[in-house]
Enzyme design. Structure first.
Site, PDB file in Angstrom:
ATOM      1  N   CYS A 181       0.819  -1.224   0.000  1.00 19.82           N
ATOM      2  CA  CYS A 181       0.000   0.000   0.000  1.00 19.82           C
ATOM      3  C   CYS A 181       0.852   1.273   0.000  1.00 19.82           C
ATOM      4  CB  CYS A 181      -0.935   0.011   1.193  1.00 19.82           C
ATOM      5  SG  CYS A 181      -0.167  -0.477   2.751  1.00 19.82           S
TER       6      CYS A 181
ATOM      7  N   HIS B  37      -3.568   6.282   3.984  1.00 23.82           N
ATOM      8  CA  HIS B  37      -2.151   6.512   4.263  1.00 23.82           C
ATOM      9  C   HIS B  37      -1.756   7.875   3.693  1.00 23.82           C
ATOM     10  CE1 HIS B  37      -1.835   2.552   5.679  1.00 23.82           C
ATOM     11  NE2 HIS B  37      -1.076   1.988   4.760  1.00 23.82           N
TER      12      HIS B  37
END
Lengths: 334, 334
Positions: free
Chosen positions: A128, A241
């Site tokens: 990710c 994120h």
């Protein structure tokens, strides 16, 4: 060509979004098979108005399966991917286990679709934290060649799956009443705290999560000259994120050039208007598939750097969305 | 020489810790005067078993005052500091208003105590995010000369005073029940979110908080050649600023050399044992006066860099403790 699609880990945090994306993107397969560990067998999942029962992930399960999307921990992927391939399926794997295998292409469809042309049954989707950074760097790399990246991450708890999200809530609730919730998923209490460790120690004081950002970036760009210095930090945010990125390019780029390059790239949305308090934030990117870029500015500490801020939903472009896009890429080609 | 000490803003988040530090460090003054805005006048504050009434901050208040520690917003400091000096007091000011004035020394006692020798009545304490970074950089700068710093901050809400801490709690509580608490102190809701803006737009896309880290660092070290590229981010943590720092030095330093330099420096505590999950975290540094350094490692993207992680209680070394240390320095010299 791809009549039957199997989703492994369909009941997990990422698996659920894989199913949502398959519907949304309307991928052209005929039959869907859902596989998971014993714990989830028999669970019923709705898909396109149909009810599908979760079956057991075990040898034999891939006999009539053409394409697999796997969203499992590394150790599960290490085990099932070989027999899935042996039983004739092509596997798009989201785990970290196969990514650095020289025979396995590591794909971000907007960045290196050509790498998907050659494979031996396994294609991997990057970590990710890597995916969103590489998407953001890609247009700059094409135009000006990336030499060096200094990145500090602000990573959400859902990166550790559903248990991570639950632990954040429990930890925050405990802290609000002056108590400490004992950590299980994370190394330390995460509520109102930061943990500068994701993964385990890997190389010269860097963690496994940090080294993924180095190796995977080099592999996706096919350029081992790109130097990356990462610091990965867990923050008390549920989803999304964020990354503070400084990139040095061979050819210097102006802020205007960089902004135009970001804007023209498929999969990037620029949100950049500091005077009106507009920039990407986790709360605004939750549930969205794009990579969001803002705070684009000249690096005032070097002659050829651009600093920017990058946010993306780690369960989507960082995981489910990218894997489904790889499946889509294979289907289009077949 | 310094018989009467006045604390301005004594009832604020930092002012309270100033009083605690004055007691703890047992500063040699005879009389303590507490000054604040009208709202706090008449409040009673306990100090060393004595009850002191808060008096009004207004011209005339500094007539018999020798030394002042001011913990107020910039606009209050702009107003009161000149008349305090005119009335004969020396002012240690924590606000941002006077720091860059060429006649005002900007002091971190462990780093540049000699700068306190020459002043015209005003001495300034640096911004919280600058102070902890400069303390950490100081031993490396002395040994190997700092050329460039890339820093990304993870700043606590108490940096915005008591209202900031309250807003974090309200915002988190609202988010836990699916609601949004309207932000007042911050630009956006801070609960389970990150805000990549502290202060207002200042210079070429950098915020005022970011430019403080550039200008103040250069001023404290007395070296305009030091280049700093900062990204300042507000995180949902109550107390303790964290910083991901990459420093390039003229003379390359090994990890061992850097660690030894950190360890030998007054005011730094090294917490660095990744394999045992030990590194500085806000929850462990809350209420402590030191600057904590960990995750010390070679910058794998350059030949002369060290990367590290730095945490400090922003209300202490970043504010109250440093100001009281400056007062202590003046008292020792008198």
């Amino acid at each position: 060509m791809y009549e039957t699609l199997a989703v492994v880990g369909a009941t997990g945090a990422v698996g659920r979004i894989v199913l949502e994306q398959l519907q949304k993107r309307n991928l052209p397969f005929k039959k869907l098979k859902l596989l998971a560990s014993e714990r989830s067998v028999g669970k019923e999942v709705r898909y396109n108005g149909e009810v599908i029962q979760v079956e057991l992930l075990a040898p034999g399960a891939f006999k009539n399966v053409d394409l697999v999307i796997g969203s499992t921990p590394d150790e599960i992927a290490a085990e099932f991917v070989p027999y899935a391939v042996q039983e004739g399926a092509i596997v798009v794997d989201e785990s970290g286990y196969w990514r650095m295998d020289p025979k396995v292409p590591l794909i971000i469809p907007e960045v290196n679709p050509e790498a998907a042309e050659k494979h031996e049954g396994i294609l991997a989707s990057p970590n990710c934290s890597t995916t969103q950074m590489v998407v953001a760097l890609a247009p700059l790399h094409r135009a000006a060649r990336v030499k060096r990246v200094v990145v500090s991450t602000y990573q959400a708890t859902s990166g550790a799956g559903l248990p991570g999200s639950e632990e954040l809530n429990d930890s925050v609730r405990s802290a609000l009443v002056g108590k400490t919730h004992p950590p299980k998923t994370f190394q330390h209490p995460i509520g109102f705290n930061l943990i500068p460790q994701i993964g385990s120690e890997k190389y010269e004081g860097y963690t496994s999560e940090e080294m993924k950002m180095v190796y995977e970036t080099q592999k996706i760009f096919g350029d081992n000259q790109i130097q990356v210095c990462p610091t990965c930090v867990r923050v008390p945010v549920a989803t999304g994120h964020s990354e503070s990125i400084l990139v040095e390019t061979e050819k210097p780029l102006s802020v205007e050039e960089a902004t135009n390059l970001f804007q023209a790239f498929d999969g990037i949305t620029v949100v950049d208007d500091l005077s009106n308090k507009r920039y990407p934030m986790p709360r605004d990117c939750d549930g969205k598939d794009d990579v969001f870029v803002g705070r684009i500015r000249k690096d005032i500490s070097s002659s050829s750097g651009i600093a920017f801020w990058c946010v993306s939903d780690n369960l989507r472009k960082g995981a489910a969305t990218n894997a489904v896009q790889i499946a889509e890429l294979l289907m289009k080609r077949s």
